[in-house]
Design a protein around this motif. Structure first.
Motif, mmCIF file in Angstrom:
data_model
loop_
_atom_site.group_PDB
_atom_site.id
_atom_site.type_symbol
_atom_site.label_atom_id
_atom_site.label_comp_id
_atom_site.label_asym_id
_atom_site.label_seq_id
_atom_site.Cartn_x
_atom_site.Cartn_y
_atom_site.Cartn_z
ATOM 1 N N UNK B 182 9.298 67.884 -43.456
ATOM 2 C CA UNK B 182 9.385 66.452 -44.083
ATOM 3 C C UNK B 182 7.965 66.323 -44.707
ATOM 4 N N UNK B 183 6.875 66.641 -44.115
ATOM 5 C CA UNK B 183 5.561 66.648 -44.576
ATOM 6 C C UNK B 183 5.253 67.765 -45.825
ATOM 7 N N UNK B 184 5.755 68.881 -45.846
ATOM 8 C CA UNK B 184 5.352 69.978 -46.774
ATOM 9 C C UNK B 184 6.376 69.745 -47.866
ATOM 10 N N UNK B 185 7.689 69.609 -47.875
ATOM 11 C CA UNK B 185 8.564 69.741 -48.872
ATOM 12 C C UNK B 185 8.356 68.609 -49.996
ATOM 13 N N UNK B 186 7.830 67.440 -49.810
ATOM 14 C CA UNK B 186 7.570 66.678 -50.555
ATOM 15 C C UNK B 186 6.542 67.310 -51.819
ATOM 16 N N UNK B 187 5.532 68.071 -51.504
ATOM 17 C CA UNK B 187 4.719 68.560 -52.595
ATOM 18 C C UNK B 187 5.307 69.506 -53.333
ATOM 19 N N UNK B 188 6.737 70.000 -53.281
ATOM 20 C CA UNK B 188 7.123 70.890 -54.002
ATOM 21 C C UNK B 188 8.300 70.614 -54.605
#
Lengths: 223, 223
Positions: B182-188
């Motif tokens: 949930x914290x990493x995927x919004x960056x990609x």
């Protein structure tokens, strides 16, 4: 050199040698005689400081904890302080054999009964305190889960340093840390803060130099 | 049971016992007789399948790799397939002793000369292939660094599973994975895709049940 200074220096010699030996052989493979031989000390000098391999390993685990592990230079943005602590730790981990031995012990399973949780929990506490301050200053979204983020950063850092160790002998550790922070922090930090953060891979090296210069200036000022 | 079926079953018994023994004692602490005793096999039966502890450990490392480790159920969103593989692996790691032993070996330093890189590299390849497909379908931002993201996910996953192991005997592993994604995927990932992703902690359990039901239906269809 006073007797007390000599005792402190001997203890440091033991810890440095122990970090190297643990880094090379792991807890189970390391022996006390490996450590005092490498430090150029006698068995008696060793046992004056540490009663057992376990006590020695606990002292080594402790070098990941506290202000020695992540010297802080105060910043306007508390999130930058958090980032700086991570980069300084990552930078030191690339070459500091004592720290490498310490991290190795906290990752290692094995027959020992060491409390491996302490370094992780200390870093979680450190991150949580920094995130709380950052939040109070309005640097983070109101909905950000500070504890989950503090723990995610500790867990993810442990993993990327391990991957860097396995794949590249830790040479790309701070580059991987840069990627981690750049991908995780946008989920918690507001854009105006993000834009001001320095997340470059050489950040730790520069902050460490700054911290050392400040410490030297303070020592000069009080001399 | 044919001779060939019996050989396959014996090999599985050895691997299951070996996973448990490695998980409990690490590579250095484990012995071949621990393994065949636990499997209820003779020494001769063991050596028919594996020539050495090293060969056995290499086979155990291999269980993290390939379709057995992350059965895929096809999804419209390739990013959901990537997420599902992670959750299935995380879910299995919470109770599968063979997989726990395998992950333990890949994290472990020690005297052995095992190639610990292979499971990490296999997961990086897997993630990179999934991210590439996701990108081709327009699920990701054009500027996303696919390789960096693939490696970050592998490194960060390794670390959060280790933190979960140390702090909570892996009971909260999939909750930590949910936080990571949930914290990493919004960056990609683009917002329209993010909104459709299922990142809940019980995702792996549900996908595994689905994969098993599909496999059973296929087996039924071809019988």
């Amino acid at each position: 050199m006073s007797q007390q200074e000599r005792a402190i220096r001997t203890r440091e010699l033991i810890l440095e040698a122990a970090g190297e030996v643990f880094a090379e052989r792991g807890y189970d493979g390391a022996t006390i005689s490996d450590v005092y031989s490498r430090a150029g000390l006698t068995k008696g000098a060793f046992y004056f400081h540490f009663a057992s391999k376990e006590e020695l390993a606990e002292a080594i685990l402790e070098v990941q904890v506290g202000s020695g592990a992540y010297p802080v230079v105060r910043r306007t943005l508390k999130l930058q302080e958090l980032v700086d602590a991570g980069f300084v730790f990552g930078h030191r981990l690339m070459y500091d054999r004592m720290l490498q031995g310490s991290v190795g012990l906290s990752l290692e399973r094995g027959a020992h009964q060491l409390d491996r949780r302490r370094p992780f929990l200390a870093w979680v506490d450190h991150n949580l305190a920094a995130l709380t301050e950052a939040s109070e200053q309005g640097e983070l979204y109101g909905y950000a889960d500070l504890r989950a983020t503090a723990e995610l950063l500790v867990g993810a850092f442990s993993g990327i340093q391990m991957l860097s160790h396995v794949l590249a002998d830790r040479r790309d550790l701070t580059e991987r840390l840069s990627v981690l922070l750049a991908q995780v922090l946008p989920s918690v930090a507001v854009p105006g803060v993000l834009a001001q953060l320095d997340l470059s891979a050489d950040r730790g090296e520069r902050v460490l130099a700054e911290a050392e210069a400040l410490a030297a200036a303070q020592a000069g000022g009080t001399a």
